[in-house]
Write a protein that holds these residues in place. Structure first.
Motif, PDB file in Angstrom:
ATOM      1  N   GLY A 131       1.165  -0.989  -0.249  1.00  0.00           N
ATOM      2  CA  GLY A 131      -0.193  -0.113   0.115  1.00  0.00           C
ATOM      3  C   GLY A 131       1.306   1.287  -0.041  1.00  0.00           C
ATOM      4  O   GLY A 131       2.138   1.381   0.453  1.00  0.00           O
ATOM      5  N   SER A 132       0.227   2.256   0.448  1.00  0.00           N
ATOM      6  CA  SER A 132       1.371   3.813  -0.257  1.00  0.00           C
ATOM      7  C   SER A 132       0.265   4.669   0.612  1.00  0.00           C
ATOM      8  O   SER A 132      -0.789   4.814   1.054  1.00  0.00           O
ATOM      9  CB  SER A 132       1.766   3.987  -1.156  1.00  0.00           C
ATOM     10  N   SER A 133       1.063   5.907   1.225  1.00  0.00           N
ATOM     11  CA  SER A 133       0.900   7.138   1.532  1.00  0.00           C
ATOM     12  C   SER A 133       1.412   8.502   1.020  1.00  0.00           C
ATOM     13  O   SER A 133       2.762   8.065   1.330  1.00  0.00           O
ATOM     14  CB  SER A 133       0.078   6.555   3.022  1.00  0.00           C
ATOM     15  N   VAL A 134       1.177   9.543   1.762  1.00  0.00           N
ATOM     16  CA  VAL A 134       1.753  10.554   1.763  1.00  0.00           C
ATOM     17  C   VAL A 134       2.231  11.333   2.308  1.00  0.00           C
ATOM     18  O   VAL A 134       2.176  11.113   3.485  1.00  0.00           O
ATOM     19  CB  VAL A 134       0.567  11.549   0.902  1.00  0.00           C
ATOM     20  N   MET A 135       3.733  11.456   2.729  1.00  0.00           N
ATOM     21  CA  MET A 135       4.556  11.433   3.249  1.00  0.00           C
ATOM     22  C   MET A 135       4.591  12.942   4.054  1.00  0.00           C
ATOM     23  O   MET A 135       4.418  13.479   5.296  1.00  0.00           O
ATOM     24  CB  MET A 135       5.825  11.675   2.975  1.00  0.00           C
ATOM     25  N   GLU A 136       3.530  14.354   3.342  1.00  0.00           N
ATOM     26  CA  GLU A 136       3.234  15.143   3.966  1.00  0.00           C
ATOM     27  C   GLU A 136       1.747  15.452   4.692  1.00  0.00           C
ATOM     28  O   GLU A 136       1.071  14.495   3.657  1.00  0.00           O
ATOM     29  CB  GLU A 136       3.944  16.635   2.978  1.00  0.00           C
ATOM     30  N   GLU A 137       1.790  16.446   5.353  1.00  0.00           N
ATOM     31  CA  GLU A 137       0.154  16.671   5.510  1.00  0.00           C
ATOM     32  C   GLU A 137      -0.391  17.128   4.368  1.00  0.00           C
ATOM     33  O   GLU A 137       0.457  18.735   4.028  1.00  0.00           O
ATOM     34  CB  GLU A 137       0.245  17.573   7.128  1.00  0.00           C
ATOM     35  N   ASP A 138      -1.766  17.935   4.564  1.00  0.00           N
ATOM     36  CA  ASP A 138      -2.393  18.835   3.550  1.00  0.00           C
ATOM     37  C   ASP A 138      -1.213  18.538   2.055  1.00  0.00           C
ATOM     38  O   ASP A 138      -1.092  19.661   1.116  1.00  0.00           O
ATOM     39  CB  ASP A 138      -1.998  19.853   4.048  1.00  0.00           C
ATOM     40  N   ALA A 139      -1.542  17.208   1.468  1.00  0.00           N
ATOM     41  CA  ALA A 139      -0.845  16.925   0.376  1.00  0.00           C
ATOM     42  C   ALA A 139      -1.118  16.430  -0.675  1.00  0.00           C
ATOM     43  O   ALA A 139      -1.757  15.856   0.237  1.00  0.00           O
ATOM     44  CB  ALA A 139       1.063  17.040   0.512  1.00  0.00           C
ATOM     45  N   PHE A 140      -1.017  15.914  -1.960  1.00  0.00           N
ATOM     46  CA  PHE A 140      -0.598  14.576  -2.560  1.00  0.00           C
ATOM     47  C   PHE A 140      -0.295  14.553  -2.800  1.00  0.00           C
ATOM     48  O   PHE A 140       1.514  14.947  -3.403  1.00  0.00           O
ATOM     49  CB  PHE A 140      -2.096  15.234  -3.252  1.00  0.00           C
ATOM     50  N   SER A 141       0.294  13.176  -3.709  1.00  0.00           N
ATOM     51  CA  SER A 141       1.440  12.666  -4.585  1.00  0.00           C
ATOM     52  C   SER A 141       0.390  12.326  -6.032  1.00  0.00           C
ATOM     53  O   SER A 141      -0.481  11.357  -5.897  1.00  0.00           O
ATOM     54  CB  SER A 141       2.451  11.231  -3.810  1.00  0.00           C
ATOM     55  N   LEU A 142       1.245  12.231  -7.172  1.00  0.00           N
ATOM     56  CA  LEU A 142       0.704  11.606  -8.374  1.00  0.00           C
ATOM     57  C   LEU A 142       2.227  11.260  -8.396  1.00  0.00           C
ATOM     58  O   LEU A 142       3.442  11.699  -9.210  1.00  0.00           O
ATOM     59  CB  LEU A 142       0.173  12.945  -9.235  1.00  0.00           C
ATOM     60  N   VAL A 143       1.817  10.266  -8.928  1.00  0.00           N
ATOM     61  CA  VAL A 143       2.747   8.910  -9.660  1.00  0.00           C
ATOM     62  C   VAL A 143       1.708   8.245 -11.013  1.00  0.00           C
ATOM     63  O   VAL A 143       1.085   8.023 -10.519  1.00  0.00           O
ATOM     64  CB  VAL A 143       3.010   7.545  -8.764  1.00  0.00           C
TER      65      VAL A 143
END
Length: 173
Positions: A119-131
């Motif tokens: 699974g995965s999780s975004v490292m920063e708060e109030d953020a997103f990641s596009l992969v």
């Protein structure tokens, strides 16, 4: 300057909700197919040689633990760094930081081996990641398996902390 609104990317890339969490859109599908006889894993029928998606995850969500019968390559595109959490078949846990901060141990692409639970999780708060994610042999939902906390804790009790974070209590319908 990069747009910081994840819904901008959801809209512009026409992403839709994914059962594991986050948003996705299939972007490429190989015209070539492979059969069980050509592979070391048994699939139910032929599979495309590869498939690829965009995947967007926000810090308010996680990609829940799941398993594929195929290898999956992850490619960082935009936003915050992403942590890919892997429970290998032998029970060991691995964390891969996907991003461009090489000095902090991040990598722009990573492999999740077939049959791993991840699974995965975004490292920063109030953020997103596009992969981007490329699966070979190609992804089919019939090869996609999700897990409850109870199932994973019975098999990997030493990984309780990450299981409680990334596994569903009850699988969605």
């Amino acid at each position: 300057m990069m747009n910081q609104d994840p819904m901008y990317y959801v809209s512009k890339l026409e992403l839709k909700p994914h059962p594991e969490g986050g948003y996705y859109k299939q972007t490429f599908v190989s015209n070539e197919q492979v059969t069980d006889e050509e592979l070391s894993v048994t699939y139910d029928g032929k599979r495309k040689l590869y498939t690829s998606i965009y995947f967007l995850l926000t810090s308010t969500d996680v990609s829940h633990f799941h398993r594929l019968k195929s290898d999956e390559l992850w490619y960082y595109h935009a936003g915050s760094s992403l942590t890919v959490h892997i429970l290998h078949e032998n029970g060991t846990y691995e964390e891969i930081k996907l991003g461009l901060n090489l000095e902090q141990g991040e990598v722009p692409q990573a492999l999740v081996p077939k049959n791993s639970i991840f699974g995965s999780s975004v490292m920063e708060e109030d953020a997103f990641s596009l992969v981007g994610c490329m699966v070979s042999p190609g992804f089919e939902f019939q090869d996609f398996e999700m897990f409850t906390r109870e199932e994973l804790l019975s098999k990997y009790p030493e990984q309780e902390e990450i299981i409680m974070k990334l596994a569903y209590e009850v699988l969605p319908e």
